[in-house]
Write a protein that holds these residues in place. Structure first.
Motif, PDB file in Angstrom:
ATOM      1  N   VAL A  68     -16.701 -23.110  11.780  1.00 16.00           N
ATOM      2  CA  VAL A  68     -16.020 -23.134  10.486  1.00 16.00           C
ATOM      3  C   VAL A  68     -15.696 -24.576  10.115  1.00 16.00           C
ATOM      4  N   CYS A  69     -15.266 -25.342  11.108  1.00 13.28           N
ATOM      5  CA  CYS A  69     -14.922 -26.747  10.879  1.00 13.28           C
ATOM      6  C   CYS A  69     -16.169 -27.562  10.535  1.00 13.28           C
ATOM      7  N   LEU A  70     -17.239 -27.403  11.319  1.00 10.59           N
ATOM      8  CA  LEU A  70     -18.459 -28.172  11.083  1.00 10.59           C
ATOM      9  C   LEU A  70     -19.118 -27.808   9.760  1.00 10.59           C
ATOM     10  N   ALA A  71     -18.961 -26.558   9.353  1.00  7.44           N
ATOM     11  CA  ALA A  71     -19.566 -26.108   8.095  1.00  7.44           C
ATOM     12  C   ALA A  71     -18.823 -26.632   6.876  1.00  7.44           C
ATOM     13  N   GLY A  72     -17.686 -27.294   7.090  1.00  8.08           N
ATOM     14  CA  GLY A  72     -16.938 -27.859   5.977  1.00  8.08           C
ATOM     15  C   GLY A  72     -16.000 -26.885   5.304  1.00  8.08           C
ATOM     16  N   LYS A  73     -15.796 -25.716   5.933  1.00  5.43           N
ATOM     17  CA  LYS A  73     -14.877 -24.738   5.361  1.00  5.43           C
ATOM     18  C   LYS A  73     -13.428 -25.137   5.632  1.00  5.43           C
ATOM     19  N   LYS A  74     -13.254 -26.084   6.586  1.00  2.00           N
ATOM     20  CA  LYS A  74     -11.966 -26.732   6.806  1.00  2.00           C
ATOM     21  C   LYS A  74     -12.210 -28.231   6.758  1.00  2.00           C
ATOM     22  N   LYS A  75     -11.341 -28.963   6.124  1.00  2.00           N
ATOM     23  CA  LYS A  75     -11.528 -30.411   6.031  1.00  2.00           C
ATOM     24  C   LYS A  75     -11.159 -31.110   7.332  1.00  2.00           C
ATOM     25  N   VAL A  76     -10.337 -30.463   8.148  1.00  2.58           N
ATOM     26  CA  VAL A  76      -9.951 -31.045   9.427  1.00  2.58           C
ATOM     27  C   VAL A  76     -10.073 -29.980  10.504  1.00  2.58           C
ATOM     28  N   CYS A  77     -10.293 -30.418  11.745  1.00  3.96           N
ATOM     29  CA  CYS A  77     -10.297 -29.533  12.898  1.00  3.96           C
ATOM     30  C   CYS A  77      -8.992 -29.753  13.648  1.00  3.96           C
ATOM     31  N   SER A  78      -8.650 -28.810  14.492  1.00  7.45           N
ATOM     32  CA  SER A  78      -7.435 -28.977  15.290  1.00  7.45           C
ATOM     33  C   SER A  78      -7.811 -29.334  16.719  1.00  7.45           C
ATOM     34  N   ASP A  79      -6.909 -30.011  17.389  1.00  8.94           N
ATOM     35  CA  ASP A  79      -7.104 -30.383  18.790  1.00  8.94           C
ATOM     36  C   ASP A  79      -5.736 -30.405  19.450  1.00  8.94           C
ATOM     37  N   VAL A  88      -7.527 -33.229  13.393  1.00 12.19           N
ATOM     38  CA  VAL A  88      -8.460 -34.333  13.608  1.00 12.19           C
ATOM     39  C   VAL A  88      -9.706 -34.114  12.757  1.00 12.19           C
ATOM     40  N   ILE A  89     -10.370 -35.211  12.412  1.00 11.35           N
ATOM     41  CA  ILE A  89     -11.578 -35.155  11.595  1.00 11.35           C
ATOM     42  C   ILE A  89     -12.778 -34.826  12.475  1.00 11.35           C
ATOM     43  N   PRO A  90     -13.670 -33.909  12.063  1.00 10.11           N
ATOM     44  CA  PRO A  90     -14.848 -33.572  12.864  1.00 10.11           C
ATOM     45  C   PRO A  90     -15.856 -34.719  12.899  1.00 10.11           C
ATOM     46  N   PRO A  91     -16.900 -34.643  13.731  1.00  8.50           N
ATOM     47  CA  PRO A  91     -17.894 -35.726  13.788  1.00  8.50           C
ATOM     48  C   PRO A  91     -18.623 -35.888  12.457  1.00  8.50           C
ATOM     49  N   ILE A 127     -36.668 -32.720  15.051  1.00  6.45           N
ATOM     50  CA  ILE A 127     -37.281 -31.592  14.354  1.00  6.45           C
ATOM     51  C   ILE A 127     -36.604 -31.359  13.007  1.00  6.45           C
ATOM     52  N   LYS A 128     -35.296 -31.528  12.964  1.00  9.86           N
ATOM     53  CA  LYS A 128     -34.524 -31.374  11.719  1.00  9.86           C
ATOM     54  C   LYS A 128     -33.436 -32.441  11.711  1.00  9.86           C
ATOM     55  N   GLN A 129     -33.414 -33.235  10.670  1.00 14.57           N
ATOM     56  CA  GLN A 129     -32.435 -34.314  10.575  1.00 14.57           C
ATOM     57  C   GLN A 129     -31.035 -33.743  10.336  1.00 14.57           C
ATOM     58  N   ALA A 130     -30.047 -34.280  11.034  1.00 16.78           N
ATOM     59  CA  ALA A 130     -28.657 -33.848  10.817  1.00 16.78           C
ATOM     60  C   ALA A 130     -28.127 -34.473   9.536  1.00 16.78           C
ATOM     61  N   PRO A 131     -27.475 -33.679   8.686  1.00 15.73           N
ATOM     62  CA  PRO A 131     -26.908 -34.256   7.455  1.00 15.73           C
ATOM     63  C   PRO A 131     -25.595 -34.982   7.737  1.00 15.73           C
ATOM     64  N   LEU A 132     -25.247 -35.893   6.867  1.00 11.75           N
ATOM     65  CA  LEU A 132     -23.941 -36.561   6.940  1.00 11.75           C
ATOM     66  C   LEU A 132     -22.877 -35.570   6.479  1.00 11.75           C
ATOM     67  N   LEU A 133     -21.948 -35.201   7.360  1.00 14.32           N
ATOM     68  CA  LEU A 133     -20.932 -34.198   7.033  1.00 14.32           C
ATOM     69  C   LEU A 133     -19.782 -34.788   6.221  1.00 14.32           C
ATOM     70  N   HIS A 134     -19.463 -36.052   6.460  1.00 13.88           N
ATOM     71  CA  HIS A 134     -18.410 -36.742   5.697  1.00 13.88           C
ATOM     72  C   HIS A 134     -18.507 -38.233   6.030  1.00 13.88           C
ATOM     73  N   LYS A 135     -17.760 -39.054   5.319  1.00 11.80           N
ATOM     74  CA  LYS A 135     -17.837 -40.510   5.519  1.00 11.80           C
ATOM     75  C   LYS A 135     -16.584 -41.085   6.167  1.00 11.80           C
ATOM     76  N   THR A 136     -15.683 -40.234   6.616  1.00 10.88           N
ATOM     77  CA  THR A 136     -14.468 -40.721   7.269  1.00 10.88           C
ATOM     78  C   THR A 136     -14.817 -41.284   8.643  1.00 10.88           C
ATOM     79  N   LYS A 137     -14.348 -42.476   8.937  1.00  8.60           N
ATOM     80  CA  LYS A 137     -14.700 -43.122  10.199  1.00  8.60           C
ATOM     81  C   LYS A 137     -13.832 -42.610  11.352  1.00  8.60           C
ATOM     82  N   PHE A 138     -14.380 -42.707  12.550  1.00 11.37           N
ATOM     83  CA  PHE A 138     -13.714 -42.214  13.754  1.00 11.37           C
ATOM     84  C   PHE A 138     -12.472 -43.050  14.043  1.00 11.37           C
TER      85      PHE A 138
END
Length: 236
Positions: A68-79, A88-91, A127-138
């Motif tokens: 759910v977090c990686l799909a962008g249905k939540k803007k932040v993940c929990s840890d 926290v922000i996902p990768p 085989i399949k390029q990963a899309p950029l999920l967001h631009k927030t830096k780590f």
């Protein structure tokens, strides 16, 4: 060729990114363990989930909060960090890596990339390029990265020291047991290869029994037939 997660990680560590700031293996950075996480000098996070079998890949989707977090249905993940649940922000990029042809590209979700890792050539094939999920830096501080590195270092140090001061006789017996187990598994694998009822409809590590006379519920090849039981007796 047999593959292991650690063999694939060695190739990813060496060949996936050029000179990142950090490379992290098997550490709990988000609310899940990251098999591979690299932080570039521009502070973008690349996560790779390593899967050896197709069933292992399918099981990953049981971690609903993660996807759910990686799909962008939540803007932040929990840890959970030091007993506190934080946001926290996902990768920035998320990939799956597997041996060649284990994961069909059609099964990879839109928010993930796919690469095949070839042990013979030590090559990574995208085989399949990963899309950029967001631009927030780590943010290393947000993830308490220093603390996590410290505790990870202490864990591995304690494991290494326990081997240095281990009882030699106990270590020898453990080595004998591991060797005997490897021989036993090799013999069982050889038995399955000559059995006319063994089939591999899912992947090479998941043998199934297609004998119509067998009534066990799972139909997996666990040497439950008469010949299989006799063979297991010989291995004892």
């Amino acid at each position: 060729m047999n593959y292991s997660e650690q063999q694939i990680l060695r190739i990813l560590n060496r060949n996936f990114l050029s000179n990142p700031k950090y490379i992290i293996n098997n550490l709990h950075i988000y609310d899940w363990e990251s098999d591979y996480l690299a932080i570039t000098k521009n502070l973008y996070a690349y996560e790779i989930e390593v899967k050896i079998t197709y069933q292992d890949f399918k099981n990953d989707f049981k971690k609903e909060d993660k996807h759910v977090c990686l799909a962008g249905k939540k803007k932040v993940c929990s840890d959970i960090i030091q007993g506190y649940r934080l946001k926290v922000i996902p990768p920035n990029y998320f990939w799956y890596a597997s041996p060649p042809n284990i994961i069909p590209v059609k099964d990879v979700p839109s928010y993930a990339g796919l690469m095949y890792v070839d042990m013979e050539s030590n090559r990574i094939n995208v085989i399949k390029q990963a899309p950029l999920l967001h631009k927030t830096k780590f943010d290393a501080g947000q993830h308490f990265l220093t603390d996590k590195f410290y505790y990870n270092m202490m864990t591995w140090k304690n494991r290494a020291m326990s081997k240095v001061y281990a009882d030699p006789e106990k270590a020898r017996k453990e080595g004998v047991r591991e060797g005997a187990s490897a021989v036993r598994l090799s013999a069982i694998d050889a038995f399955r290869k000559v059995c006319p009822w063994v089939d591999y409809p899912y992947d090479p590590s998941f043998p199934m029994c297609k004998n119509p006379d067998m009534n066990h519920p799972l139909k997996d090849c666990a040497l439950q037939c008469e010949k299989g039981r006799e063979f297991r007796k010989l291995l004892k």
